[in-house]
Design an enzyme around this catalytic site. Sequence first.
Site, PDB file in Angstrom:
ATOM      1  N   GLY A 511       0.978   2.245   5.394  1.00 31.72           N
ATOM      2  CA  GLY A 511      -0.198   1.917   4.618  1.00 31.72           C
ATOM      3  C   GLY A 511      -0.273   0.264   4.649  1.00 31.72           C
ATOM      4  O   GLY A 511       0.596  -0.360   4.944  1.00 31.72           O
ATOM      5  N   LYS A 533       7.838  -0.877   0.721  1.00 34.93           N
ATOM      6  CA  LYS A 533       6.774  -1.703   0.425  1.00 34.93           C
ATOM      7  C   LYS A 533       7.186  -3.252   0.578  1.00 34.93           C
ATOM      8  O   LYS A 533       7.924  -3.686  -0.167  1.00 34.93           O
ATOM      9  CB  LYS A 533       6.277  -1.320  -0.924  1.00 34.93           C
ATOM     10  CG  LYS A 533       5.230  -2.030  -1.490  1.00 34.93           C
ATOM     11  CD  LYS A 533       4.762  -1.601  -2.635  1.00 34.93           C
ATOM     12  CE  LYS A 533       3.559  -2.300  -3.320  1.00 34.93           C
ATOM     13  NZ  LYS A 533       3.236  -1.689  -4.750  1.00 34.93           N
ATOM     14  N   ASP A 629      -2.929  -0.066 -14.621  1.00 32.78           N
ATOM     15  CA  ASP A 629      -3.595   0.199 -13.237  1.00 32.78           C
ATOM     16  C   ASP A 629      -3.856   1.791 -12.812  1.00 32.78           C
ATOM     17  O   ASP A 629      -3.312   2.026 -11.797  1.00 32.78           O
ATOM     18  CB  ASP A 629      -2.947  -0.857 -12.305  1.00 32.78           C
ATOM     19  CG  ASP A 629      -3.793  -1.105 -11.106  1.00 32.78           C
ATOM     20  OD1 ASP A 629      -4.964  -0.776 -11.365  1.00 32.78           O
ATOM     21  OD2 ASP A 629      -3.243  -1.463 -10.090  1.00 32.78           O
TER      22      ASP A 629
END
Length: 825
Positions: A511, A533, A629
């Site tokens: 990603g 991440k 979010d």
Amino acid sequence: MPFFPLLLSFLLHIITTALSTTPPYNAIDQIFINCGSDDSNTPIYSNLFWESDTSEPEEQGPSVPNSAPYRTARIFQSQFSYPVPIETGPKFLRLYFYAATYSNLNKSVFFNKNESSFTVTANDFTLLSNFSPYLTSTPSKPTFNKEFIITVQDDQDGLNITFSPSPKSYAFINGIEIVSMPDNLYFADEYVRIKFLNQPHDLKNTTAMETLYRLNVGGAYVGIKEDTGLFREWYQDDKYIFDGDFGNTTHAADVSIKYTERTPAYTAPEIVYTTSRVIANGSKSLAWSFPIDSGFYYLRFHFCEIQQENTNQNETVFKISIGNQTAEIGADVIYLTSDPEIPYFRDYGTWVGDDGCRGEKYLNISLFPSLTHLPKYSNSLLNGLEIFKLHVSNRSLAAADPEPIPLALDNKPPKKNSKESTLLYSVIGSVTGVLVVLLFISFLIFQLRRRVKDSSSNATMSSWIPPSSTSKSTSKTSGSGSSLPSDLCRHFLLEEIKFVTDNFNDSFVIGRGGFGNVYKGYIDNGATAVAIKRLNPSSNQGAREFKTEIQILSTLRHLHLVSLIGYCDENCEMILVYDYMLNGTLRDHLCKTENSPLQWKNRLQILIGAARGLDYLHTGTKHVIIHRDVKSTNILLDEKWVAKVSDFGLSKIGPTAGTTSHVSTEVKGSFGCLDPEYYKSQQLTHKSDIYSFGVVLFEVLCARPPIFPDTSNIQVNLAEWAKISCKKETLEQIVDPNLQGQIAPECLSKYAEIAIRCLGDNRTERPSMSDVVWRLEYVMQLQEATENRKNDLPMFPLYPLFLEGQPPVTNEIFSGSEDVTSVRC
Ligand SMILES: *[C@@H]1O[C@H](CO)[C@@H](O)[C@H](O)[C@H]1NC(C)=O
Ligand SMILES: *[C@@H]1O[C@H](CO)[C@@H](O)[C@H](O)[C@H]1NC(C)=O
Ligand SMILES: *[C@@H]1O[C@H](CO)[C@@H](O)[C@H](O)[C@H]1NC(C)=O
Ligand SMILES: *[C@@H]1O[C@H](CO)[C@@H](O)[C@H](O)[C@H]1NC(C)=O
Ligand SMILES: *[C@@H]1O[C@H](CO)[C@@H](O)[C@H](O)[C@H]1NC(C)=O
Ligand SMILES: *[C@@H]1O[C@H](CO)[C@@H](O)[C@H](O)[C@H]1NC(C)=O
Ligand SMILES: *[C@@H]1O[C@H](CO)[C@@H](O)[C@H](O)[C@H]1NC(C)=O
Ligand SMILES: *[C@@H]1O[C@H](CO)[C@@H](O)[C@H](O)[C@H]1NC(C)=O
Ligand SMILES: *[C@@H]1O[C@H](CO)[C@@H](O)[C@H](O)[C@H]1NC(C)=O
Ligand SMILES: *[C@@H]1O[C@H](CO)[C@@H](O)[C@H](O)[C@H]1NC(C)=O
């Protein structure tokens, strides 16, 4: 001021000691000069004496300590040398200072002792530069010594120790000690190889070093008498323990240490090897923190397995991290020694950069149980530690004054003034960061490099976590994780992360986004797939989001929240490690996708899961957590299609659950999903998440993103569009064509009711997440009932079991809104 002639004859005098127990090493040179003293009968111990260096004593100041060599000093107002003729070979040189007011300086009133400094050289090494004993010592402990290691080379006659006062300064020295040492104690060529900038760097005997710390880890102070004949002192490590986690000390008094050729008896006394510190039950690591300057350091770790239960290989395997770097991934003492009670030492080199940071620098050392070797005992062990500062390039060990506090001083950290840091290392000053490298070639790294060639890390996974917000973080990347809850989730070493991602190899990327990349990797010997991440330090998603995410996720565990496994905050990196979600994000399966479209019931199941996750955030914890979010790209799907809410970087911990107050905050969130009332009022409540979830409900129904272009390419807001469609009673026209024929009509109607209600302009109109959960479950029941062709639909919704008290009555929740009444489905 006249100086009295030195009696040089003593310098040739070599004292033969007759110690009660013969130490493992008998130093050829044992020279102890009591500077400024005329008394050669001050015993050190046994029949070892301090030698005088004058026939007339120097004067002394008040409150002189009673012990030699501090009782007297030699004071110099101009350059002065002690030429000491000795054999070639490596030597300990110890300089003793007592930072007192010396009386015969009264005559020279212009001396301000704090500003008085001097330089000490030995042969061609600068040992101390612009050095002030007054600034280096503390008032409570004005006496100290500094230890250096210097080799007298074959073409040299001995050590020529020179004191040079700075202008308007004086120099003094209370005692000088020179002791020879075994040739290969610290400079054994076959071992000592530092990799520096990936180049091997031999530590030769032309290197000089200064001892900064020598610790009997987990044990008591060891005085010169108890050393191995080298008159070294070993201090307690307690005051360097990081974070007050003292671990557990072990002392195996009855063990007799089996020295080897590799680790001869003079390496360190038995008491060092029979005492150790191990991780206390319930703790995660052993860690020490040492005040230090910039420079090149040489560290020697002493190990000896003395715990009865640890006698086999692969049972206690741990990682060693020095400063910013991993020195070892899997250190196993028994592997190295093959048996317990055999001592072993291992050396590392590290560079501490002059990063321009004012204030104190620390060299932090930690030992963690291995994560990759899954050892039987979750422990690590250390018996002794020596830290030396190396002369690197300019024949100087000197740092800007004051130097790091020497061994002998008490608790206070060194007083650092803000003078410029040393320029002496300017040659390599451009090198930033720390390099920790093995010195010894024969090191164990069991771990076979796992080359992840996983076909599932392909393009369909390319948005594991999407660019998650349009926010602008005002906080600067700090890179410091000091307040991160390392006890709540794993702290990964950068080295490990690099290891499992093949140094952030692009082929591991699953990603990409504004925040940085997401990589797939395997931890725990390949047992666990994880998503890694890596936040881009220069992205707007700063350190604050990183911290928030860790703080929130490490305290929460819920089936429908993504699990944070750990993080890494080394070296300005901000890395988060999550459970790997095989099926990517919800949006991946809705629009612009090659994935086969999700069935309606699957969609409902996913939404119910996500709603449960959000409900848990809103009501399941002590404080309301507002996600801020919520969107389809932040709902992830595992291999069983279980929904997991992710990305808590923007989350806010609100007031205590149950209260209705709000949090005033800068508006953040994602365009198209943002609650308009929150936007207007800047007041954040959990009802803002409800609004965003309403948008998700329509995304799922219509398979369109929150903002999409219409036929004339004008950007359309999905929420508004859906509301209008409902009002116009044309909802069916906007439903995802892939769902054709799948949705029971009652079901669509109820579903739209929920979604429209969530999008209520006024937040009081919006249902709570618990309401949303059970309404969606009801929709699911309707759907199933229809599919089963059961005509006896439940008269009332079935409430989720965990709802307490009276279930809300449908009409109370969904009444009075124009939007709702106008839905025709
Ligand atoms: C220094 O090391 C070299 C080998 O690198 C050796 O030949 C030499 O004798 C050593 N010098 C001293 C004084 O020990
Ligand atoms: C030096 O000064 C101290 C106090 O300032 C005083 O006590 C001492 O007597 C003085 N010594 C000499 C030799 O003047
Ligand atoms: C020297 O420094 C000490 C502590 O740093 C301070 O207490 C003392 O006043 C200073 N003396 C002079 C003469 O500056
Ligand atoms: C010792 O070093 C000093 C300063 O470098 C020098 O002036 C002196 O001549 C040296 N003495 C001997 C005996 O080498
Ligand atoms: C320290 O070790 C002993 C013996 O292994 C154990 O009984 C004790 O619980 C440990 N203490 C802590 C704080 O872990
Ligand atoms: C450490 O703690 C665990 C549970 O907290 C316990 O089962 C174990 O016996 C303890 N070990 C020692 C050495 O105290
Ligand atoms: C290193 O130790 C110092 C002082 O103990 C501490 O302030 C600092 O946060 C530590 N650094 C890391 C990366 O743990
Ligand atoms: C320890 O682990 C290594 C690598 O996993 C293996 O090669 C070795 O045989 C193991 N040793 C024992 C005694 O189990
Ligand atoms: C080496 O040290 C001297 C002082 O001892 C200093 O003047 C000089 O600039 C240094 N050279 C380098 C390259 O650091
Ligand atoms: C760790 O790395 C950072 C950035 O490279 C550097 O500023 C810092 O000085 C390093 N920490 C230590 C203890 O050297």
